[in-house]
Design a protein around this motif. Structure first.
Motif, PDB file in Angstrom:
ATOM      1  N   ALA A 284      -1.461  -0.755   7.282  1.00 49.47           N
ATOM      2  CA  ALA A 284      -0.753  -1.659   6.395  1.00 49.47           C
ATOM      3  C   ALA A 284      -1.478  -2.991   6.210  1.00 49.47           C
ATOM      4  O   ALA A 284      -1.414  -3.598   5.131  1.00 49.47           O
ATOM      5  CB  ALA A 284       0.662  -1.904   6.923  1.00 49.47           C
ATOM      6  N   ILE A 285      -2.168  -3.466   7.235  1.00 55.21           N
ATOM      7  CA  ILE A 285      -2.814  -4.780   7.157  1.00 55.21           C
ATOM      8  C   ILE A 285      -3.788  -4.884   5.977  1.00 55.21           C
ATOM      9  O   ILE A 285      -3.759  -5.870   5.223  1.00 55.21           O
ATOM     10  CB  ILE A 285      -3.502  -5.123   8.492  1.00 55.21           C
ATOM     11  N   PRO A 286      -4.672  -3.887   5.745  1.00 61.08           N
ATOM     12  CA  PRO A 286      -5.595  -4.025   4.591  1.00 61.08           C
ATOM     13  C   PRO A 286      -4.898  -3.986   3.238  1.00 61.08           C
ATOM     14  O   PRO A 286      -5.531  -4.290   2.215  1.00 61.08           O
ATOM     15  CB  PRO A 286      -6.526  -2.812   4.749  1.00 61.08           C
ATOM     16  N   LYS A 287      -3.625  -3.618   3.203  1.00 64.18           N
ATOM     17  CA  LYS A 287      -2.905  -3.544   1.940  1.00 64.18           C
ATOM     18  C   LYS A 287      -2.258  -4.876   1.536  1.00 64.18           C
ATOM     19  O   LYS A 287      -1.673  -4.990   0.452  1.00 64.18           O
ATOM     20  CB  LYS A 287      -1.824  -2.461   2.017  1.00 64.18           C
ATOM     21  N   ILE A 288      -2.340  -5.872   2.419  1.00 56.90           N
ATOM     22  CA  ILE A 288      -1.759  -7.177   2.086  1.00 56.90           C
ATOM     23  C   ILE A 288      -2.499  -7.796   0.889  1.00 56.90           C
ATOM     24  O   ILE A 288      -3.724  -7.932   0.901  1.00 56.90           O
ATOM     25  CB  ILE A 288      -1.811  -8.118   3.305  1.00 56.90           C
ATOM     26  N   LYS A 289      -1.748  -8.125  -0.143  1.00 56.01           N
ATOM     27  CA  LYS A 289      -2.297  -8.708  -1.375  1.00 56.01           C
ATOM     28  C   LYS A 289      -3.390  -7.830  -1.998  1.00 56.01           C
ATOM     29  O   LYS A 289      -4.278  -8.330  -2.693  1.00 56.01           O
ATOM     30  CB  LYS A 289      -2.817 -10.130  -1.124  1.00 56.01           C
ATOM     31  N   ASN A 290      -3.304  -6.541  -1.738  1.00 53.13           N
ATOM     32  CA  ASN A 290      -4.227  -5.589  -2.344  1.00 53.13           C
ATOM     33  C   ASN A 290      -3.496  -4.935  -3.510  1.00 53.13           C
ATOM     34  O   ASN A 290      -2.509  -4.234  -3.328  1.00 53.13           O
ATOM     35  CB  ASN A 290      -4.635  -4.544  -1.298  1.00 53.13           C
ATOM     36  N   ARG A 291      -3.975  -5.171  -4.732  1.00 56.57           N
ATOM     37  CA  ARG A 291      -3.245  -4.713  -5.918  1.00 56.57           C
ATOM     38  C   ARG A 291      -3.249  -3.197  -6.087  1.00 56.57           C
ATOM     39  O   ARG A 291      -2.592  -2.671  -6.981  1.00 56.57           O
ATOM     40  CB  ARG A 291      -3.803  -5.404  -7.167  1.00 56.57           C
ATOM     41  N   SER A 292      -3.987  -2.496  -5.204  1.00 56.86           N
ATOM     42  CA  SER A 292      -3.898  -1.039  -5.247  1.00 56.86           C
ATOM     43  C   SER A 292      -2.520  -0.560  -4.779  1.00 56.86           C
ATOM     44  O   SER A 292      -2.112   0.562  -5.069  1.00 56.86           O
ATOM     45  CB  SER A 292      -4.986  -0.414  -4.371  1.00 56.86           C
TER      46      SER A 292
END
Length: 378
Positions: A284-292
């Motif tokens: 989940a951490i790499p998905k923070i503010k990741n527009r994917s």
């Protein structure tokens, strides 16, 4: 006008593996040597040098853990002064260790007999999760029978100790053989099985340093019986046991202080869910503010598959020492991961984890057929 150029970037797809801590335990207890220190341990450690040459509970427990694990065993020990019995101090020792030691379990040595200390341990798990995002199960050693105390009176006292407490991360282990908590911790950290396997699994092998040749006695000198161990287990204590006409001592179900109808009454369910929590957090951490990760149907479907990867990885069967083990959880089904947007910047992700069943009670019926049958001669 644009100046011609070629730009090459290295993209990190985050497809590597994460460090596993599932078989790493922190021991907290008292010794005269290395007081106030956090010590790294493995199977080659000189325990006399670390804990002193005298015999004491912490040293016995760590040695039992090593002997009941495998050769790749390693652990940490936070050592308190012998006269330090303040619960706040052993909690402080655990908190201080987080800067160095990341562990899946904590073993408290100290013959605890106060119900409030059990609640303190449960609160500590919440603190570790909220502060460090670390999920830890706990083993607390409780005293054996006191002077002149019979097994029956001891069982009554122990039953009252845990009565009314709900703490699904905590296991209470009586000091019957004097090293029981360590033996359980070692069995849970045995790399020849998985986190989904119960310490009651007989095929794992008999316990080391716990045997029927030296049975514990109560304050009246009476040896412990299977009925006493069963009564303690029913009172939510984790205890060794044996099978009549079957050599060796084994472990009963490692029960926790979960509520009566809870899913986490056995430690393997706690460990599997803890592992999922650790792994999904890293995803989940790499998905923070990741527009994917957005609210479109395509993104939702792709990220449901992405987060289901935790269960897919854990569902793979593995062969250990020539024995094939099923996955730690069942493969995820459609709908086991659900993504729900609260607003434009908050998203909720729900995961369903399904463990495999394993039989604790096996009923066998043998039927005798005395009818006359015709068989062909060999």
């Amino acid at each position: 006008m644009t100046w011609p150029a070629v730009v090459v970037d290295q993209a990190n797809l985050l497809q590597g593996s994460s460090t596993s801590i599932e078989n790493k335990v922190l021991f907290v207890g008292h010794a005269n040597t290395n007081t106030g220190k956090l010590i790294s341990l493995n199977a080659q450690t000189d325990f006399d040098e670390v804990f002193g040459e005298e015999d004491h509970e912490l040293k016995r427990g760590v040695m039992a853990a090593m002997n009941n694990a495998t050769s790749d065993w390693s652990a940490w020990a936070a050592i308190l002064a012998p006269d330090d019995t303040d619960p706040d101090d052993w909690v402080d020792a655990v908190i201080a260790s987080q800067k160095t030691a990341s562990c899946a379990g904590i073993v408290f040595s100290g013959e605890f007999s106060d119900p409030e200390i059990i609640n303190t341990a449960a609160t500590l798990r919440t603190t570790l999760i909220n502060t460090y995002s670390r999920w830890c199960w706990m083993v607390m050693s409780v005293s054996g029978p006191q002077d002149a105390e019979s097994w029956d009176d001891y069982i009554v006292r122990m039953t009252a100790l845990q009565d009314g407490i709900a703490a699904y991360s905590v296991q209470l282990v009586p000091l019957l053989w004097k090293n029981d908590p360590g033996a359980l911790a070692g069995r849970l950290c045995k790399s020849s099985v998985t986190v989904a396997d119960s310490p009651a699994r007989v095929a794992t092998g008999p316990l080391v340093s716990i045997s029927q040749s030296t049975l514990p006695v109560d304050g009246t000198g009476k040896e412990i019986e299977l009925s006493h161990l069963q009564a303690l287990n029913e009172a939510r204590f984790s205890v060794p046991m044996w099978y009549v006409d079957y050599d060796g001592c084994y472990w009963a179900d490692a029960v926790t202080l979960d509520v009566e109808n809870g899913n986490y009454g056995i430690i393997e369910n706690v460990r599997v869910t803890d592992k999922v929590c650790r792994q999904v957090r890293l995803k989940a951490i790499p998905k923070i503010k990741n527009r994917s990760l957005n609210s479109t149907p395509g993104s939702t479907a792709a990220n449901e598959t992405y987060f289901a990867g935790v269960m897919r990885d854990m569902s793979k069967s593995v062969t250990i020492d020539g024995v094939q083990f099923p996955g730690e959880v069942q493969p995820p089904l459609d709908g086991d991961v659900t993504i729900s947007w609260v607003d434009s910047s908050h998203v909720n992700i729900y995961l369903v984890v399904r463990p495999y069943n394993s039989a604790a009670v096996i009923n066998v019926t043998v039927a005798l057929d005395t009818s006359i049958t015709t068989t062909e001669a060999a």
